[in-house]
Design a protein around this motif. Structure first.
Motif, PDB file in Angstrom:
ATOM      1  N   ALA A 172     -52.372 -94.629  10.803  1.00 54.96           N
ATOM      2  CA  ALA A 172     -51.423 -95.299  11.702  1.00 54.96           C
ATOM      3  C   ALA A 172     -52.097 -96.539  12.262  1.00 54.96           C
ATOM      4  N   THR A 173     -51.323 -97.608  12.409  1.00 53.61           N
ATOM      5  CA  THR A 173     -51.931 -98.856  12.867  1.00 53.61           C
ATOM      6  C   THR A 173     -50.990 -99.638  13.761  1.00 53.61           C
ATOM      7  N   HIS A 174     -51.581-100.486  14.568  1.00 53.26           N
ATOM      8  CA  HIS A 174     -50.843-101.431  15.410  1.00 53.26           C
ATOM      9  C   HIS A 174     -51.610-102.741  15.332  1.00 53.26           C
TER      10      HIS A 174
ATOM     11  N   MET B 112     -45.531 -79.740  17.384  1.00 48.90           N
ATOM     12  CA  MET B 112     -46.276 -80.387  16.313  1.00 48.90           C
ATOM     13  C   MET B 112     -47.760 -80.470  16.688  1.00 48.90           C
ATOM     14  N   HIS B 113     -48.585 -80.611  15.666  1.00 52.68           N
ATOM     15  CA  HIS B 113     -49.986 -80.914  15.865  1.00 52.68           C
ATOM     16  C   HIS B 113     -50.106 -82.400  16.215  1.00 52.68           C
ATOM     17  N   VAL B 114     -51.210 -82.778  16.880  1.00 50.77           N
ATOM     18  CA  VAL B 114     -51.386 -84.178  17.253  1.00 50.77           C
ATOM     19  C   VAL B 114     -52.843 -84.581  17.147  1.00 50.77           C
ATOM     20  N   TYR B 115     -53.057 -85.811  16.737  1.00 53.98           N
ATOM     21  CA  TYR B 115     -54.364 -86.454  16.814  1.00 53.98           C
ATOM     22  C   TYR B 115     -54.161 -87.773  17.539  1.00 53.98           C
ATOM     23  N   PHE B 116     -54.861 -87.957  18.636  1.00 50.05           N
ATOM     24  CA  PHE B 116     -54.763 -89.177  19.436  1.00 50.05           C
ATOM     25  C   PHE B 116     -56.020 -90.008  19.228  1.00 50.05           C
TER      26      PHE B 116
ATOM     27  N   GLU C  95     -56.578 -93.741  28.984  1.00 50.32           N
ATOM     28  CA  GLU C  95     -56.641 -94.077  27.566  1.00 50.32           C
ATOM     29  C   GLU C  95     -55.302 -94.601  27.052  1.00 50.32           C
ATOM     30  N   PHE C  96     -55.408 -95.510  26.084  1.00 52.38           N
ATOM     31  CA  PHE C  96     -54.235 -96.117  25.450  1.00 52.38           C
ATOM     32  C   PHE C  96     -54.555 -96.288  23.980  1.00 52.38           C
ATOM     33  N   GLY C  97     -53.596 -95.915  23.112  1.00 47.67           N
ATOM     34  CA  GLY C  97     -53.864 -96.061  21.693  1.00 47.67           C
ATOM     35  C   GLY C  97     -52.721 -95.614  20.822  1.00 47.67           C
ATOM     36  N   LEU C  98     -53.051 -94.918  19.738  1.00 52.01           N
ATOM     37  CA  LEU C  98     -52.079 -94.459  18.749  1.00 52.01           C
ATOM     38  C   LEU C  98     -52.224 -92.965  18.555  1.00 52.01           C
ATOM     39  N   ALA C  99     -51.187 -92.348  18.011  1.00 49.43           N
ATOM     40  CA  ALA C  99     -51.231 -90.915  17.735  1.00 49.43           C
ATOM     41  C   ALA C  99     -50.512 -90.629  16.427  1.00 49.43           C
ATOM     42  N   VAL C 100     -50.907 -89.536  15.806  1.00 51.14           N
ATOM     43  CA  VAL C 100     -50.189 -89.012  14.639  1.00 51.14           C
ATOM     44  C   VAL C 100     -49.744 -87.601  14.986  1.00 51.14           C
ATOM     45  N   LEU C 101     -48.452 -87.347  14.842  1.00 51.66           N
ATOM     46  CA  LEU C 101     -47.883 -86.013  15.005  1.00 51.66           C
ATOM     47  C   LEU C 101     -47.624 -85.431  13.620  1.00 51.66           C
ATOM     48  N   SER C 102     -47.861 -84.132  13.475  1.00 49.03           N
ATOM     49  CA  SER C 102     -47.656 -83.511  12.159  1.00 49.03           C
ATOM     50  C   SER C 102     -47.178 -82.079  12.311  1.00 49.03           C
ATOM     51  N   ARG C 103     -46.203 -81.689  11.501  1.00 51.69           N
ATOM     52  CA  ARG C 103     -45.779 -80.294  11.447  1.00 51.69           C
ATOM     53  C   ARG C 103     -46.752 -79.458  10.621  1.00 51.69           C
TER      54      ARG C 103
END
Length: 287
Positions: free
Chosen positions: A173-175, A99-103, A120-128
């Motif tokens: 995406a959120t936390h 998958m593609h990813v944006y961190f 680094e610490f955070g969130l990511a979005v994975l996408s096909r």
């Protein structure tokens, strides 16, 4: 208009690590008024399961089983520390899943040793689907790295744009803050609504928007109420936390106009301390 992903690579953000599977370019759904999309949100607990044992193989299997085309990940370590073996969890999971990813880091700290990658610490979005645009927004946070924190803007609210069978979709995406006092979450919800509204046109027409994440509050919490003015809770009708004997529903898929929820569910498993939430959506073509 957000900056193209390619323009962000110099900032150390990850994108398009692997070519998407053939399914991503399938003509399924073309010629109809809507197209399907399966999304998920999963707080991966920095790679550790309910047993607090780090096991990325176990999490890879759990993510693969979801069959989701877009996934929001929370609590993602990238060379953070020994708890995740100093590994790049966002990049590794993307490569393993094809998958593609944006961190989007919340924290980006100097390395433990000279010459090592940043911690680094955070969130990511994975996408096909290829990520055509991406941005790491700042929202109000109360830092866990500051011994005497005060609420202040900090990054870690990723937005990506993907095209699903030609239909552009904005995914966020959120936390949200975990503390019992809802004050910071209240500010974060206001920030979220403001940032999502910036993608709407001058007539108030908004793109297809999907918000994924760990909100750290249940659906009826007063601080979440403003979100439901513009967004629809996919409502899987089951708790997501803790993973073993869950009692709270704090993980969400929420959708805006032009996106319809067909089905949503919480998926059992112990690969994290949260359970993933999966939703099957229909995206409206055109405006």
């Amino acid at each position: 208009m957000r900056a193209p992903v390619a323009a962000l690579l110099g900032a150390g953000l990850l994108a398009a690590l692997a070519a998407p599977p053939a399914a991503a370019s399938s003509p399924a759904g073309r010629g109809h008024g809507t197209v399907p999309l399966r999304v998920a949100t999963y707080n991966i607990h920095a790679g550790a399961g309910m047993d607090n044992v780090f096991d990325l193989d176990r999490q890879e299997a759990a993510l693969r089983a979801l069959g989701a085309e877009v996934i929001g990940l929370e609590e993602v370590d990238v060379h953070w520390d020994a708890r995740s073996q100093w590994r790049d969890l966002a990049g590794e999971l993307a490569r393993r899943l094809g998958m593609h990813v944006y961190f989007a880091p919340i924290y980006s700290l100097d390395p433990a040793a000279e010459g090592d990658p940043r911690r680094e610490f955070g969130l990511a979005v994975l996408s096909r689907y290829p990520i055509t645009e991406a941005h790491n927004h700042a929202i109000t946070r109360l830092s866990t790295q500051d011994p005497d924190p005060v609420p202040a803007p900090a990054p870690g609210f990723p937005e990506v744009v993907v095209r699903v069978h030609g239909v552009p979709v904005h995914v966020y995406a959120t936390h949200l803050d975990y503390r019992g006092d809802p004050a910071v979450r209240t500010a974060q919800v206001a920030d979220t609504r403001r940032l999502m509204a910036e993608d709407c046109d001058r007539h108030g027409r908004c793109p297809r928007q999907i918000l994924l994440g760990d909100f750290n509050a249940e659906p009826t919490a007063p601080e979440l109420a403003p979100l439901w003015r513009e967004l629809t809770d996919a409502d899987p009708a089951a708790p997501s936390y803790p993973a073993q004997d869950p009692v709270k529903r704090i993980d969400y898929v929420a959708v805006g106009e032009g996106v319809r929820v067909r089905d949503a569910r919480v998926v059992a498993g112990l690969a994290s301390d949260h359970l993933p939430v999966v939703a099957d959506l229909r995206l409206r073509r055109g405006r």
